[in-house]
Design an enzyme around this catalytic site. Structure first.
Site, PDB file in Angstrom:
ATOM      1  N   ASP A  73      50.150 -16.554  59.848  1.00 52.87           N
ATOM      2  CA  ASP A  73      50.836 -17.853  59.940  1.00 52.87           C
ATOM      3  C   ASP A  73      51.875 -18.025  58.833  1.00 52.87           C
ATOM      4  O   ASP A  73      51.686 -17.544  57.711  1.00 52.87           O
ATOM      5  CB  ASP A  73      49.781 -18.976  59.854  1.00 52.87           C
ATOM      6  CG  ASP A  73      50.340 -20.307  60.314  1.00 52.87           C
ATOM      7  OD1 ASP A  73      51.430 -20.331  60.923  1.00 52.87           O
ATOM      8  OD2 ASP A  73      49.689 -21.340  60.048  1.00 52.87           O
TER       9      ASP A  73
ATOM     10  N   HIS B  70      60.131 -14.255  61.670  1.00 51.25           N
ATOM     11  CA  HIS B  70      59.316 -13.415  62.564  1.00 51.25           C
ATOM     12  C   HIS B  70      59.631 -11.926  62.340  1.00 51.25           C
ATOM     13  O   HIS B  70      58.743 -11.082  62.397  1.00 51.25           O
ATOM     14  CB  HIS B  70      59.543 -13.796  64.026  1.00 51.25           C
ATOM     15  CG  HIS B  70      59.041 -15.176  64.363  1.00 51.25           C
ATOM     16  ND1 HIS B  70      57.810 -15.648  63.964  1.00 51.25           N
ATOM     17  CD2 HIS B  70      59.612 -16.202  65.044  1.00 51.25           C
ATOM     18  CE1 HIS B  70      57.639 -16.890  64.393  1.00 51.25           C
ATOM     19  NE2 HIS B  70      58.722 -17.248  65.040  1.00 51.25           N
TER      20      HIS B  70
ATOM     21  N   LEU C 135      41.592   3.897  62.989  1.00 51.74           N
ATOM     22  CA  LEU C 135      41.605   2.434  63.121  1.00 51.74           C
ATOM     23  C   LEU C 135      41.824   2.019  64.583  1.00 51.74           C
ATOM     24  O   LEU C 135      42.655   2.614  65.269  1.00 51.74           O
ATOM     25  CB  LEU C 135      42.769   1.879  62.267  1.00 51.74           C
ATOM     26  CG  LEU C 135      43.093   0.393  62.437  1.00 51.74           C
ATOM     27  CD1 LEU C 135      42.024  -0.485  61.768  1.00 51.74           C
ATOM     28  CD2 LEU C 135      44.469   0.052  61.843  1.00 51.74           C
TER      29      LEU C 135
END
Ligand code: FPP
Length: 247
Positions: free
Chosen positions: A14, A31, A125
Site C-alpha cells: 500500500d 505504481h 519460492l
C-alpha cells in the site's frame, strides 16, 4: 524462544499513490516504483529461503478507481510478468495466481497462464499474485461450491468437520499453507478484505513506509520482529484452533 522464519509471507503493498503525490508526481509513477519494489522483495524472499510469498497486486475493490489508473495497473502487471519471466524461471520461482481473472483482458490472462505453466515445475519460492482477489468473495465462493457439492452428493454430510474439509478444499488458497506473517505498508492498519479465512492466526506487521520506499532491509526487519512474537493459536502450544474446536 524464537519462532523459525515464516513459511508464508503475504503483503498488502500500500501507498504507491501517496508516495508519488508526496513527490509531486502522478500516482502512476508510484505504481511503476511499486513494481520495482515488488521485484526487490521477491529477491529478498529468495535470499531468506521463504517458501511462499503472496503479493496483493489488485483487489476486487480496485475496479472503483478511474479507468485510466485501472488500465495502467493492468498494463504494468502484464509488462512486469513478461519482463520477469526468464529471471523467475532461472531463480527456480513457481508463479501462481489467485483471484477471479475473468474480467482481465486476454493479453494479461495469456501472460499469466504462460508464466504459471513455464514455472510449474520450479521448486524454490512459490510467488502468488492475488489479482482481482477479495477475501469475502473467496469465502462466499467456497461456501457456495461446498454447499452445491454437499447437496448433489449422495453421501450425507455427517459433521461440521466434514463440511469444513469440503469448504476448505474450495478456497482459492486451499493448496497453500496459511500465511504466518502479513505485512502492510503505508501506515494503514487494516486488513482490507485480504485472506480473511487463512489469516485467522497470522501475525500482522504494519510498516509506516509507503510501498515504493519499503526496502529489503525493512522486509528482513519484519521477519526479525515476527521471529520474536509468541504464537499460541489461542491455546498453550502450536495447534490448529479451528479444527481443534470442532473435534
Ligand atoms: C496500493 O497503492 C497498491 C495497489 C492498488 C496495487 C499494487 C500494485 C503495485 C505494487 C504495482 C504493480 C505490482 C506488480 C507486482 C507488478 P495505492 O494506489 O492504494 O496507494 P495509496 O493508498 O497511497 O493511494
Amino acid at each position: 524462544m524464537k519462532n523459525i522464519d515464516p513459511n508464508h509471507i503475504a503483503i498488502i503493498m500500500d501507498g504507491n499513490g501517496r508516495w508519488a503525490e508526496s513527490k509531486k508526481h502522478s500516482r502512476l509513477w508510484g505504481h511503476i516504483k511499486g513494481s520495482q519494489t515488488a521485484q526487490d522483495i521477491v529477491e529478498a524472499a529468495i535470499n531468506k529461503n521463504i517458501s511462499y510469498l503472496t503479493l496483493f497486486a489488485f483487489s476486487t475493490e480496485n475496479w472503483k478507481r478511474p479507468v485510466s489508473e485501472v488500465q495502467f495497473l493492468i498494463k504494468l502487471l502484464e509488462r512486469h510478468i513478461k519482463k520477469r519471466k526468464a529471471d523467475l524461471l532461472k531463480q527456480n520461482v513457481r508463479v501462481l495466481c489467485v483471484g477471479d481473472l475473468t474480467p482481465f483482458p486476454d493479453h494479461l490472462k495469456n501472460e499469466l497462464s504462460d508464466i504459471q505453466k513455464a514455472t510449474s515445475k520450479c521448486t524454490g519460492l512459490t510467488l502468488i499474485f492475488a489479482l482481482n482477489y477479495g477475501g469475502k468473495q473467496e469465502i462466499l465462493q467456497a461456501a457456495f461450491k461446498a454447499a452445491q457439492a454437499a447437496f448433489s452428493s449422495s453421501s450425507k454430510l455427517t459433521s461440521k468437520e466434514k463440511f469444513l474439509e469440503l469448504f476448505e478444499s474450495h478456497l482459492e488458497f486451499s493448496t497453500i499453507p496459511d500465511p504466518d506473517l502479513i505485512i502492510r505498508t503505508s501506515g494503514e492498519q487494516r486488513i482490507s478484505n485480504f485472506m480473511l479465512w487463512s489469516s485467522a492466526y497470522s501475525e500482522l506487521y504494519f510498516s509506516p513506509k509507503f510501498w515504493p520506499d519499503f526496502s529489503k532491509q525493512d522486509f528482513f526487519e519484519a521477519i526479525n520482529e515476527y521471529s520474536c512474537r509468541q504464537r499460541r493459536f489461542g491455546g498453550l502450544k502450536h495447534m490448529d484452533p479451528i479444527k481443534e474446536s470442532l473435534a
